[in-house]
Design an enzyme around this catalytic site. Structure first.
Site, PDB file in Angstrom:
ATOM      1  N   ASN A  16       0.754  -1.110   0.070  1.00  0.00           N
ATOM      2  CA  ASN A  16      -0.052  -0.246   0.380  1.00  0.00           C
ATOM      3  C   ASN A  16       0.997   1.686  -0.227  1.00  0.00           C
ATOM      4  OD1 ASN A  16      -3.215  -0.279   0.165  1.00  0.00           O
ATOM      5  ND2 ASN A  16      -2.513  -2.354   1.473  1.00  0.00           N
ATOM      6  N   MET A  92       1.013  -2.174  12.598  1.00  0.00           N
ATOM      7  CA  MET A  92      -0.112  -3.535  13.203  1.00  0.00           C
ATOM      8  C   MET A  92      -0.479  -3.494  14.197  1.00  0.00           C
ATOM      9  SD  MET A  92      -1.144  -4.791  10.592  1.00  0.00           S
ATOM     10  CE  MET A  92      -2.343  -6.931  11.053  1.00  0.00           C
ATOM     11  N   ILE A  94      -1.866  -1.517  18.086  1.00  0.00           N
ATOM     12  CA  ILE A  94      -3.862  -1.287  18.218  1.00  0.00           C
ATOM     13  C   ILE A  94      -3.183   0.495  18.860  1.00  0.00           C
ATOM     14  CG2 ILE A  94      -5.721  -1.245  20.646  1.00  0.00           C
ATOM     15  CD1 ILE A  94      -5.483  -4.317  19.514  1.00  0.00           C
ATOM     16  N   HIS A 111      -8.219  -1.434   5.769  1.00  0.00           N
ATOM     17  CA  HIS A 111      -8.296  -3.003   6.284  1.00  0.00           C
ATOM     18  C   HIS A 111      -9.140  -3.834   5.258  1.00  0.00           C
ATOM     19  CE1 HIS A 111      -9.833  -5.368   9.789  1.00  0.00           C
ATOM     20  NE2 HIS A 111     -10.602  -5.375   8.615  1.00  0.00           N
TER      21      HIS A 111
HETATM   22  C1  GRF Z   1      -2.888  -5.008   3.993  1.00  0.00           C
HETATM   23  O1  GRF Z   1      -3.900  -5.908   4.138  1.00  0.00           O
HETATM   24  C2  GRF Z   1      -4.213  -3.879   4.792  1.00  0.00           C
HETATM   25  O2  GRF Z   1      -5.264  -3.793   4.095  1.00  0.00           O
HETATM   26  C3  GRF Z   1      -3.654  -5.144   6.014  1.00  0.00           C
HETATM   27  O3  GRF Z   1      -2.775  -4.568   6.329  1.00  0.00           O
HETATM   28  C4  GRF Z   1      -2.278  -5.239   4.615  1.00  0.00           C
HETATM   29  C5  GRF Z   1      -1.054  -4.652   4.571  1.00  0.00           C
HETATM   30  O4  GRF Z   1      -0.268  -4.814   3.816  1.00  0.00           O
HETATM   31  N1  GRF Z   1      -4.205  -3.485   7.070  1.00  0.00           N
HETATM   32  P1  GRF Z   1       1.279  -4.030   2.999  1.00  0.00           P
HETATM   33  O5  GRF Z   1       2.620  -3.392   3.678  1.00  0.00           O
HETATM   34  O6  GRF Z   1       0.885  -2.586   2.573  1.00  0.00           O
HETATM   35  O7  GRF Z   1       1.661  -4.589   1.715  1.00  0.00           O
END
Ligand code: GRF
Length: 218
Positions: A16, A92, A94, A111
């Protein structure tokens, strides 16, 4: 100075993040990434940031005694870059209510499910196990409750009988890479805002699902 650009928080592969970097480089996103911060030293996304010439900072949560101290250090680090927007791109952790309060209304998350369905982890496995026929991804404003803030955009797909958690992960990730840059640019252009726990797009209150894309199409 008026806050500018983004700070992107990651923990892992950073695909992302890469979609956001590509958006900035192509001009689809109009403001720069001021910094990328990872809570994990081995996050592959750090190399993506460095390749793009973006400051990449590791703030290792294991070096802190508790969540409150980590979140305080993280907030201070983010403030140093004075961003307009804080982007959680696979971060990742909280977040404590005190941390969220400092950035509420200008912090968004991606998400891999159609929130409010499948909050938390292992969303694709759970979608298959529950026989979901539709699945997808959500970009939402971050509030103190986990995966609970107002939705900005959802992209949905139909789950087929041959889908597995892995195929769903791949298909949903492609949607994530499409909707995250869109939502970011909307925010940077002041097209969206959070008010009364809802998302407004160009002054209009979106319904609880947010703006909707079906298979990536409005
Ligand atoms: C993605 O699926 C996002 O929705 C979730 O964690 C993953 C992260 O993937 N929160 P990346 O590190 O962006 O490849």
């Amino acid at each position: 100075m008026t806050p500018q650009g983004m700070v992107v928080l990651i923990s892992g592969g950073g695909t992302n993040l890469q979609a956001i970097i590509d958006g900035v480089e192509s001009g689809a996103i109009s403001q720069p990434i001021a910094a990328v911060i990872s809570n994990k030293a081995d996050a592959k996304g750090l190399a993506r940031a460095s390749r793009a010439g973006i400051p990449a900072v590791i703030l290792d949560h294991t070096a802190f005694g508790d969540r409150a101290h980590y979140d305080a250090a993280l907030a201070e680090l983010i403030h140093r870059f004075d961003p307009k927007l804080v982007v959680l791109a696979g971060f990742m952790r909280i977040l404590s209510a005190d941390f969220v309060a400092q950035f509420e209304g200008r912090m968004i998350n991606i998400h891999p499910a159609l929130l409010p369905e499948f909050k938390g982890l292992h969303t694709h496995e759970r979608a298959i196990a529950e026989g979901a026929t539709r699945h997808g991804a959500t970009v939402h404003f971050v509030t103190a409750a986990l995966d609970d803030g107002p939705n900005i955009i959802q992209a949905t797909l139909s789950v087929t009988s041959s889908d597995t958690p892995d195929t769903l992960a791949t298909r949903v990730l492609a949607l994530e890479h499409q909707i995250f840059p869109m939502a970011i640019e909307w925010f940077l252009q002041n097209n969206i805002c959070m008010k009364d726990n809802r998302c407004y797009l160009n002054g209009l209150c979106l319904d609880a699902n947010g703006y909707h894309l079906e298979n990536g199409t409005p």
